[in-house]
Scaffold this active site. Structure first.
Site, PDB file in Angstrom:
ATOM      1  N   ASP A  17       0.854  -1.183   0.000  1.00  0.00           N
ATOM      2  CA  ASP A  17       0.000   0.000   0.000  1.00  0.00           C
ATOM      3  C   ASP A  17       0.893   1.237   0.000  1.00  0.00           C
ATOM      4  O   ASP A  17       2.086   1.170   0.336  1.00  0.00           O
ATOM      5  CB  ASP A  17      -0.906   0.017   1.230  1.00  0.00           C
ATOM      6  CG  ASP A  17      -2.104   0.940   1.049  1.00  0.00           C
ATOM      7  OD1 ASP A  17      -2.835   1.165   2.036  1.00  0.00           O
ATOM      8  OD2 ASP A  17      -2.312   1.444  -0.076  1.00  0.00           O
ATOM      9  N   GLU A  58       1.929   4.073  -4.091  1.00  0.00           N
ATOM     10  CA  GLU A  58       1.443   2.692  -4.203  1.00  0.00           C
ATOM     11  C   GLU A  58       2.378   1.852  -5.074  1.00  0.00           C
ATOM     12  O   GLU A  58       2.687   0.696  -4.738  1.00  0.00           O
ATOM     13  CB  GLU A  58       0.031   2.688  -4.777  1.00  0.00           C
ATOM     14  CG  GLU A  58      -1.020   3.196  -3.794  1.00  0.00           C
ATOM     15  CD  GLU A  58      -2.359   3.467  -4.440  1.00  0.00           C
ATOM     16  OE1 GLU A  58      -2.396   3.692  -5.668  1.00  0.00           O
ATOM     17  OE2 GLU A  58      -3.371   3.473  -3.710  1.00  0.00           O
ATOM     18  N   ASP A  83      -5.070  -2.789  -2.450  1.00  0.00           N
ATOM     19  CA  ASP A  83      -6.376  -2.149  -2.508  1.00  0.00           C
ATOM     20  C   ASP A  83      -6.426  -1.038  -3.561  1.00  0.00           C
ATOM     21  O   ASP A  83      -7.416  -0.306  -3.635  1.00  0.00           O
ATOM     22  CB  ASP A  83      -6.797  -1.614  -1.132  1.00  0.00           C
ATOM     23  CG  ASP A  83      -5.820  -0.624  -0.548  1.00  0.00           C
ATOM     24  OD1 ASP A  83      -5.374  -0.816   0.591  1.00  0.00           O
ATOM     25  OD2 ASP A  83      -5.506   0.373  -1.239  1.00  0.00           O
ATOM     26  N   ASP A 132      -1.206  -1.047   5.059  1.00  0.00           N
ATOM     27  CA  ASP A 132      -1.708   0.317   5.271  1.00  0.00           C
ATOM     28  C   ASP A 132      -1.069   0.940   6.512  1.00  0.00           C
ATOM     29  O   ASP A 132      -0.654   2.105   6.505  1.00  0.00           O
ATOM     30  CB  ASP A 132      -3.232   0.274   5.411  1.00  0.00           C
ATOM     31  CG  ASP A 132      -3.838   1.638   5.662  1.00  0.00           C
ATOM     32  OD1 ASP A 132      -4.101   1.962   6.844  1.00  0.00           O
ATOM     33  OD2 ASP A 132      -4.049   2.383   4.694  1.00  0.00           O
ATOM     34  N   HIS A 331      -5.360 -37.293   6.311  1.00  0.00           N
ATOM     35  CA  HIS A 331      -5.145 -38.240   5.214  1.00  0.00           C
ATOM     36  C   HIS A 331      -6.204 -38.097   4.130  1.00  0.00           C
ATOM     37  O   HIS A 331      -7.280 -37.530   4.350  1.00  0.00           O
ATOM     38  CB  HIS A 331      -5.158 -39.675   5.754  1.00  0.00           C
ATOM     39  CG  HIS A 331      -6.478 -40.052   6.392  1.00  0.00           C
ATOM     40  ND1 HIS A 331      -7.588 -40.424   5.667  1.00  0.00           N
ATOM     41  CD2 HIS A 331      -6.857 -40.074   7.692  1.00  0.00           C
ATOM     42  CE1 HIS A 331      -8.602 -40.681   6.475  1.00  0.00           C
ATOM     43  NE2 HIS A 331      -8.187 -40.464   7.717  1.00  0.00           N
ATOM     44  N   GLU A 407      -5.606 -42.415  15.123  1.00  0.00           N
ATOM     45  CA  GLU A 407      -6.979 -41.982  15.333  1.00  0.00           C
ATOM     46  C   GLU A 407      -7.536 -42.602  16.613  1.00  0.00           C
ATOM     47  O   GLU A 407      -7.012 -43.602  17.133  1.00  0.00           O
ATOM     48  CB  GLU A 407      -7.847 -42.384  14.125  1.00  0.00           C
ATOM     49  CG  GLU A 407      -9.325 -42.007  14.190  1.00  0.00           C
ATOM     50  CD  GLU A 407      -9.554 -40.514  14.385  1.00  0.00           C
ATOM     51  OE1 GLU A 407      -9.321 -40.022  15.516  1.00  0.00           O
ATOM     52  OE2 GLU A 407      -9.966 -39.850  13.426  1.00  0.00           O
TER      53      GLU A 407
END
Length: 527
Positions: A17, A58, A83, A132, A331, A407
Site C-alpha cells: 500500500d 502505491e 487495494d 496500510d 489423510h 486416530e
C-alpha cells in the site's frame, strides 16, 4: 540422502500500500511478504518518500514488496494483493499506463520476476490493514524528520488488534472479512488517466492464494527499510474450501471427528437417517447452539497475553526464538469416507481409495511449491502412512512414524454409520455425545483419553522439532484436538469444527508454552 529431488521454488503473497497526505503531499509506502500456507509475515518494508502522489507511493510499495520477495527466493512465484484498483489493473495489463511518473515504476516492477510468475488481486482497504499501517508509520516518521524503524513498528500488532475488534460473525485475523480498519487510511485514491487496454491483455489477476492468520518467523534483516517480520496469532477458523459449514457435528462428512468422510452439511439432516444429535459418522447436525464454534479470547488480559506470546522481538522475551510449526494434514479419502462410517484405529485399517491417492498427490504438489516443510511425521495407520509417503516422496524427505498421532479407537462402532450405531447402541451413543469421558461401546477410547494422548504427543514433537516446520499426517480427532488444545477450547468444540479429507491446518508453538492457530481446514489445493 541420495538422489534427493531439487528444492522447488516457493510461493509468496505480497501485500502493499502507499499513501499521500495531500496527493501530492508527504507520502510513504508499506509492504509485507507472507507465507501462503501459514500466513507468516516473513518481511516488512516501509519508507517515507517526501512529496509525491498517492499512486506513485502505491507503485513504490509494490516495488518494495516484490524486491523483498525476490531477496527471499528469486525463483519464487508471487501473488500480489493491493487495494489500489489502478495498480492492479495496470500491472495485470488490462489498463494502459499514461502517467510519466508511473511508467518507469511499473516497468521496474515488471522486471523483478520473469513474466508469468506474478499475479495480482484487488482487495478492499479493510483487508489490507498491515501494509496500510506500515505506510502510515513511514509517513508519521517522516513528519518527525526520522526514517521508519523496523524495531519501533507496531503495524502487525495494530492490524491484529483491528481483526480482534471485528464485529461478531467475522473471522478475526482474516484478510477477507471486510472488517473495518482500526487505522487511518494511508491516503486517498487518485487517478492517473489509466484506460483499459484494447484487448484486455496481460496476465490475469489469478486465483487468490489461501490465507490464514499470521504467525512469527525469525530471519535476518533484508536491508534498509525492511525487517524479518513477526506476527500475532491467528484465527482458528480457516477456509473450508470444500464440504460443510464448520458448525456441525464431528464425523465423516461434517466435522468428521474420528471418522472418514467429507462433504455433508453440518447443519442439515443425516444422510443415514440419524436424528439431529450432532454425532460423528454421518454429518448430522450438532446439538449445541448454532454458531458457537471455537472462539478466540476477547478480554483485555487475553489480548495482552496473546500479544506477549507472538509479538516481535523488542515486544516479547528476546530468547523466544522461532516456533515449532506443525502443518497438520488429514489423510486422503478411503473407501469408507463416502460411506460416512466410523473409521478409527481399532477397525479394518483401510488404505486410500483412488480419490484419496489423487488428493495426496495434489497436496504434495502444493506443499512442494511452497517449500516450507522440513520433516514429515505420520500416524502408523495405513491411510496416513500412504498419504505421508506420497507427500514425502515429492518433497525428497523420509517419513517418521509417531504412534501418538493415531486416530481414536471407536470400539464396536468401527465400520458402522451413525444411524447403525444409534439403532444398535442408543444408550452408549447418548452417553458418548454428552461426555468426553464416555467410551464407545466395547471399550473404545474416549475423547478425554485422546486429548491426554495428543497433549503428550505434542510435547514430545515440540521438543524434537523446536524452531522447525513439520508436516504431521494424522486423522480428524487428533488434528482437531491439536487445534482445541492450542485455543484452550472445551472438549465439546470438537463437535463444532469441520475437517475435510486431505485438508491442511497449522499451529505454531513457542518456547514459553504459547500457541497460535494459523490455519484450519484449508482445501484450496484440491480445487
Amino acid at each position: 540422502m541420495a538422489d534427493q529431488a531439487p528444492r522447488p521454488a516457493r510461493e509468496f503473497v505480497v501485500e502493499a500500500d502507499g499513501g499521500s497526505r495531500g496527493n501530492p503531499g508527504p507520502a510513504g509506502y508499506g509492504a509485507v511478504v507472507l507465507d501462503p500456507v501459514t500466513g507468516e509475515a516473513l518481511v516488512e518494508a516501509a519508507e517515507y518518500l517526501g512529496v509525491v502522489t498517492n499512486n506513485v507511493a502505491e507503485y513504490r510499495g509494490l516495488l518494495a514488496g516484490l524486491r523483498a520477495a525476490a531477496e527471499l527466493d528469486p525463483d519464487a512465484t508471487v501473488h500480489v494483493r493491493m487495494d489500489s484498483k489502478l495498480v492492479v489493473e495496470q500491472m495485470s495489463g488490462r489498463w494502459k499506463i499514461k502517467h510519466p511518473d508511473m511508467k518507469p515504476l511499473a516497468a521496474e516492477a515488471a522486471r523483478v520476476f520473469p513474466p508469468g510468475r506474478v499475479t495480482y488481486e484487488w482487495i478492499p482497504r479493510a483487508s489490507n490493514k498491515h501494509a496500510d499501517r506500515l505506510a502510515n508509520e513511514a509517513m508519521d516518521a517522516g513528519a518527525r524528520g526520522e526514517a521508519w524503524s523496523p524495531s519501533d513498528s507496531t503495524a502487525e500488532l495494530d492490524a491484529a488488534a483491528a481483526d480482534r475488534a471485528a464485529p461478531a460473525g467475522r473471522t478475526a485475523g482474516s484478510r477477507r472479512t471486510g472488517a473495518a480498519s482500526a487505522v487511518a487510511p494511508a491516503g486517498t485514491e487518485g487517478g492517473d488517466g489509466g484506460e483499459p487496454a484494447p484487448d484486455g491483455g496481460g496476465a490475469a489477476a489469478g486465483e487468490p492464494l489461501a490465507r490464514a492468520g499470521r504467525g512469527r518467523v525469525d530471519a535476518a534483516s533484508l536491508g534498509a527499510g525492511t525487517r524479518a517480520a513477526t506476527s500475532t496469532g491467528a484465527s482458528a477458523t480457516g477456509t473450508s474450501g470444500a464440504g460443510a459449514p464448520a458448525t456441525g457435528a464431528p464425523g465423516a462428512g461434517a466435522s468428521a471427528t474420528g471418522t472418514s468422510g467429507t462433504g455433508a452439511s453440518a447443519t442439515g439432516t443425516s444422510g443415514a437417517g440419524a436424528p439431529a444429535t450432532g454425532a460423528p459418522g454421518t454429518g448430522a447436525p450438532a446439538t449445541g447452539a448454532p454458531g458457537l464454534g471455537v472462539a478466540a479470547e476477547t478480554s483485555g488480559e487475553a489480548d495482552v497475553r496473546a500479544a506477549k506470546v507472538v509479538a516481535s522481538p523488542g515486544w516479547g522475551p528476546p530468547d523466544m526464538g522461532a516456533p515449532a510449526t506443525f502443518v497438520l494434514l488429514r489423510h486422503g479419502e478411503t473407501p469408507l469416507t463416502p460411506q460416512k462410517r466410523f473409521s478409527g484405529s481399532g477397525g479394518s485399517d483401510p488404505s486410500l481409495s483412488p480419490v484419496g491417492r489423487e488428493q495426496a498427490e495434489r497436496v504434495a504438489a502444493s506443499l512442494a511449491r511452497r517449500g516450507t516443510i522440513e520433516a514429515v511425521v505420520a500416524s502408523p495407520l495405513a491411510r496416513t502412512r500412504e498419504t505421508a509417503g506420497i507427500v514425502a516422496a515429492r518433497l525428497g524427505l523420509e517419513v517418521a512414524i509417531e504412534e501418538g498421532l493415531r486416530e481414536t479407537d471407536f470400539g464396536a462402532w468401527e465400520g458402522l454409520t451413525f444411524g447403525e450405531v444409534r439403532e444398535r447402541h442408543p444408550a452408549d451413543l447418548d452417553a458418548w455425545l454428552a461426555s468426553p469421558d464416555a467410551e464407545p461401546t466395547g471399550g473404545g477410547e474416549s475423547f478425554a483419553a485422546t486429548g491426554t494422548r495428543i497433549a503428550a504427543t505434542r510435547d514430545r514433537l515440540v521438543a524434537a522439532y523446536a524452531g522447525r516446520t513439520v508436516l504431521l499426517v494424522s486423522h480428524v480427532t487428533p488434528i482437531k484436538t491439536f487445534v482445541r488444545l492450542a485455543l484452550g477450547a472445551p472438549p465439546e468444540s470438537l463437535f463444532r469444527m469441520e475437517l475435510s479429507a486431505a485438508s491442511l491446518s497449522a499451529v505454531a508453538y513457542y518456547a514459553d508454552g504459547g500457541a497460535s492457530v494459523r490455519l484450519f481446514n484449508e482445501t484450496s489445493h484440491l480445487r
